[in-house]
Enzyme design. Structure first.
Site, PDB file in Angstrom:
ATOM      1  N   CYS A 139     -22.061-103.708  45.259  1.00 31.00           N
ATOM      2  CA  CYS A 139     -20.716-104.275  45.430  1.00 31.00           C
ATOM      3  C   CYS A 139     -19.847-103.416  46.336  1.00 31.00           C
ATOM      4  O   CYS A 139     -18.877-103.909  46.908  1.00 31.00           O
ATOM      5  CB  CYS A 139     -20.053-104.464  44.067  1.00 31.00           C
ATOM      6  SG  CYS A 139     -19.957-102.936  43.129  1.00 31.00           S
ATOM      7  N   ASP A 168     -24.771-100.153  41.326  1.00 28.58           N
ATOM      8  CA  ASP A 168     -23.344 -99.850  41.450  1.00 28.58           C
ATOM      9  C   ASP A 168     -23.167 -98.366  41.124  1.00 28.58           C
ATOM     10  O   ASP A 168     -24.096 -97.718  40.617  1.00 28.58           O
ATOM     11  CB  ASP A 168     -22.543-100.742  40.473  1.00 28.58           C
ATOM     12  CG  ASP A 168     -21.031-100.565  40.626  1.00 28.58           C
ATOM     13  OD1 ASP A 168     -20.577-100.071  41.680  1.00 28.58           O
ATOM     14  OD2 ASP A 168     -20.290-100.918  39.680  1.00 28.58           O
ATOM     15  N   ARG A 175     -16.902-111.703  50.394  1.00 27.63           N
ATOM     16  CA  ARG A 175     -15.765-111.646  49.469  1.00 27.63           C
ATOM     17  C   ARG A 175     -14.614-112.497  50.027  1.00 27.63           C
ATOM     18  O   ARG A 175     -13.920-113.183  49.291  1.00 27.63           O
ATOM     19  CB  ARG A 175     -15.285-110.196  49.274  1.00 27.63           C
ATOM     20  CG  ARG A 175     -16.237-109.265  48.539  1.00 27.63           C
ATOM     21  CD  ARG A 175     -16.434-109.625  47.077  1.00 27.63           C
ATOM     22  NE  ARG A 175     -15.193-109.729  46.332  1.00 27.63           N
ATOM     23  CZ  ARG A 175     -14.502-108.707  45.819  1.00 27.63           C
ATOM     24  NH1 ARG A 175     -14.945-107.474  45.971  1.00 27.63           N
ATOM     25  NH2 ARG A 175     -13.378-108.915  45.141  1.00 27.63           N
ATOM     26  N   GLN A 193     -16.371-110.696  42.272  1.00 29.39           N
ATOM     27  CA  GLN A 193     -17.496-110.022  42.917  1.00 29.39           C
ATOM     28  C   GLN A 193     -18.792-110.778  42.671  1.00 29.39           C
ATOM     29  O   GLN A 193     -19.566-111.031  43.596  1.00 29.39           O
ATOM     30  CB  GLN A 193     -17.610-108.589  42.373  1.00 29.39           C
ATOM     31  CG  GLN A 193     -18.757-107.801  42.961  1.00 29.39           C
ATOM     32  CD  GLN A 193     -18.518-107.424  44.411  1.00 29.39           C
ATOM     33  OE1 GLN A 193     -17.477-106.901  44.754  1.00 29.39           O
ATOM     34  NE2 GLN A 193     -19.477-107.720  45.281  1.00 29.39           N
ATOM     35  N   ARG A 211      -5.809-106.495  39.295  1.00 28.92           N
ATOM     36  CA  ARG A 211      -6.873-105.504  39.079  1.00 28.92           C
ATOM     37  C   ARG A 211      -6.302-104.466  38.131  1.00 28.92           C
ATOM     38  O   ARG A 211      -5.310-103.800  38.446  1.00 28.92           O
ATOM     39  CB  ARG A 211      -7.297-104.872  40.408  1.00 28.92           C
ATOM     40  CG  ARG A 211      -8.155-103.639  40.205  1.00 28.92           C
ATOM     41  CD  ARG A 211      -8.815-103.158  41.467  1.00 28.92           C
ATOM     42  NE  ARG A 211      -9.907-104.042  41.854  1.00 28.92           N
ATOM     43  CZ  ARG A 211     -10.886-103.704  42.696  1.00 28.92           C
ATOM     44  NH1 ARG A 211     -10.900-102.506  43.252  1.00 28.92           N
ATOM     45  NH2 ARG A 211     -11.841-104.563  42.998  1.00 28.92           N
ATOM     46  N   HIS A 219     -15.913-108.172  36.592  1.00 28.06           N
ATOM     47  CA  HIS A 219     -15.505-108.334  38.000  1.00 28.06           C
ATOM     48  C   HIS A 219     -16.000-109.712  38.477  1.00 28.06           C
ATOM     49  O   HIS A 219     -16.913-109.806  39.301  1.00 28.06           O
ATOM     50  CB  HIS A 219     -16.098-107.200  38.838  1.00 28.06           C
ATOM     51  CG  HIS A 219     -15.446-107.022  40.178  1.00 28.06           C
ATOM     52  ND1 HIS A 219     -14.439-107.825  40.655  1.00 28.06           N
ATOM     53  CD2 HIS A 219     -15.676-106.104  41.160  1.00 28.06           C
ATOM     54  CE1 HIS A 219     -14.079-107.416  41.859  1.00 28.06           C
ATOM     55  NE2 HIS A 219     -14.802-106.376  42.192  1.00 28.06           N
TER      56      HIS A 219
HETATM   57  N1  NVA Z   1     -17.899-100.441  38.760  1.00 26.05           N
HETATM   58  C1  NVA Z   1     -17.024-100.169  39.880  1.00 26.05           C
HETATM   59  C2  NVA Z   1     -16.869-101.389  40.727  1.00 26.05           C
HETATM   60  C3  NVA Z   1     -16.010-101.214  41.943  1.00 26.05           C
HETATM   61  C4  NVA Z   1     -15.885-102.463  42.750  1.00 26.05           C
HETATM   62  C5  NVA Z   1     -15.677 -99.704  39.361  1.00 26.05           C
HETATM   63  O1  NVA Z   1     -15.160-100.317  38.411  1.00 26.05           O
HETATM   64  O2  NVA Z   1     -15.127 -98.739  39.887  1.00 26.05           O
HETATM   65  N1   CP Z   2     -16.319-104.402  45.544  1.00 23.92           N
HETATM   66  C1   CP Z   2     -14.983-104.234  45.411  1.00 23.92           C
HETATM   67  O1   CP Z   2     -14.322-104.825  44.553  1.00 23.92           O
HETATM   68  O2   CP Z   2     -14.464-103.367  46.313  1.00 23.92           O
HETATM   69  P1   CP Z   2     -13.008-102.743  46.272  1.00 23.92           P
HETATM   70  O3   CP Z   2     -12.935-101.828  45.075  1.00 23.92           O
HETATM   71  O4   CP Z   2     -12.895-102.009  47.566  1.00 23.92           O
HETATM   72  O5   CP Z   2     -11.995-103.855  46.151  1.00 23.92           O
END
Ligand code: NVA
Ligand code: CP
Length: 307
Positions: A262, A222, A290, A133, A103, A130
């Site tokens: 998400c 989101d 997930r 997801q 990540r 992502h």
């Molecule tokens: N768009 C959000 C998704 C988190 C799972 C982010 O990147 O923070």
């Molecule tokens: N939806 C998701 O990826 O959650 P986290 O940021 O908690 O991993």
């Protein structure tokens, strides 16, 4: 199936379906208490340059349930955080591990890692995409609606990594996608152009949330400020204020619509508490899935790799 899962384009339509079928089986095995330890002795390195609850838990618990081990690597505690190159890191990690999940911020970091690693690399979120997801979301839609094919998905809000991954999914699979994003916050223009060229059911971008939600089967939102955009949060909450998923907006959807997010959610901003806790919301099942989908991805990519 490609070695890696870096974008949705690593998957052919039959790969999506294979993962969904496997996720369903793995979910059933777990509920029935039947162990399914196909990754015994295998190890996954997990690099996190951003925070996570669901992604970390689902990969770590998933590896444990499959009989393997997950190693958590926080970049600030590794040599990657002190300037060791991505290519050296990839080569070294390949000597210890059977798979890597990362990540991070730049999509290019994941691409470089995958290019230099001998083992599968899984994108656990970048600023651009992502994919894990969206795979899990499609699986949840199949559970709730029987199939994703032919459905209309409405995505309301920021043209961020989740929006981009939905565009890629709608390019690869027969589903209709309508996005409503404010001016200046549209999804990635290259992905959108490619998606519009390749889609079978249509990818539409508009400004008006009601237009996007009209007769939608799935309404998705989101956060307005993603990880890394915390300083813009106040400004964004003003820009996005008419993009809230609330009861009024949802009156335009199909009668049996479902609401997805998400997570994490900012209640009172992109979604109301009434909606996220309401009868059409599937967010908890979506989060649980997930785990099952992650396990299907891990098994698919890592089963045949070196031990
Ligand atoms: N768009 C959000 C998704 C988190 C799972 C982010 O990147 O923070
Ligand atoms: N939806 C998701 O990826 O959650 P986290 O940021 O908690 O991993």
């Amino acid at each position: 199936m490609n070695k890696d899962l870096v974008t949705e384009y690593d998957l052919a339509e039959e790969d999506f379906d294979f993962i969904f079928t496997r996720a369903g089986e793995l979910k059933r095995f777990l509920k029935e208490g039947r162990p399914h330890q196909v990754l015994t002795g295998k190890t996954l390195g997990m690099i996190f340059e951003k925070a996570s609850t669901r992604t970390r838990l689902s990969f770590e618990v998933g590896m444990y349930q499959l009989g393997g081990l997950a190693v958590f690597l926080n970049t600030s505690d590794t040599q990657l955080g002190r300037g060791e190159t991505v290519s050296d890191t990839a080569k070294i990690m390949s000597r210890y591990l059977d798979g890597i999940m990362i990540r991070t911020f730049a999509q290019k970091t994941v691409e470089d890692l995958a290019a230099h690693a001998d083992i599968p690399v899984i994108n656990g979120l970048t600023d651009l995409l992502h994919p894990c997801q969206i795979l899990s979301d499609l699986f949840t839609i199949m559970e709730k609606k029987g199939d994703y094919r032919g459905l209309k998905i409405a995505y309301i809000g920021d043209g961020n990594n989740i929006a981009n991954s939905w565009i890629n999914a709608a390019s690869r699979l027969p589903l209709k996608l309508a996005l409503a994003c404010p001016e200046g916050y549209e999804p990635d223009s290259e992905l959108l152009a490619r998606g519009r060229n390749e889609t079978r059911e249509g990818i539409y971008l508009c400004r008006d949330p009601e237009e996007a939600v009209e007769k939608a089967d799935v309404v998705y939102t989101d956060v307005w400020a993603s990880m890394g955009q915390e300083a813009e949060r106040e400004h964004r909450s003003r820009v996005f204020k008419t993009y809230q998923v609330n009861e009024n907006l949802l009156s335009h959807a199909q009668e049996d619509y479902i609401v997805m997010h998400c997570l994490p959610a900012h209640r009172g901003e992109e979604i109301t508490s009434g909606v996220i806790d309401g009868p059409h919301s599937v967010v908890l099942d979506q989060a649980e899935n997930r785990l099952h989908v992650q396990k299907a991805i891990l098994e698919t990519l890592m089963k045949e790799e070196k031990s």
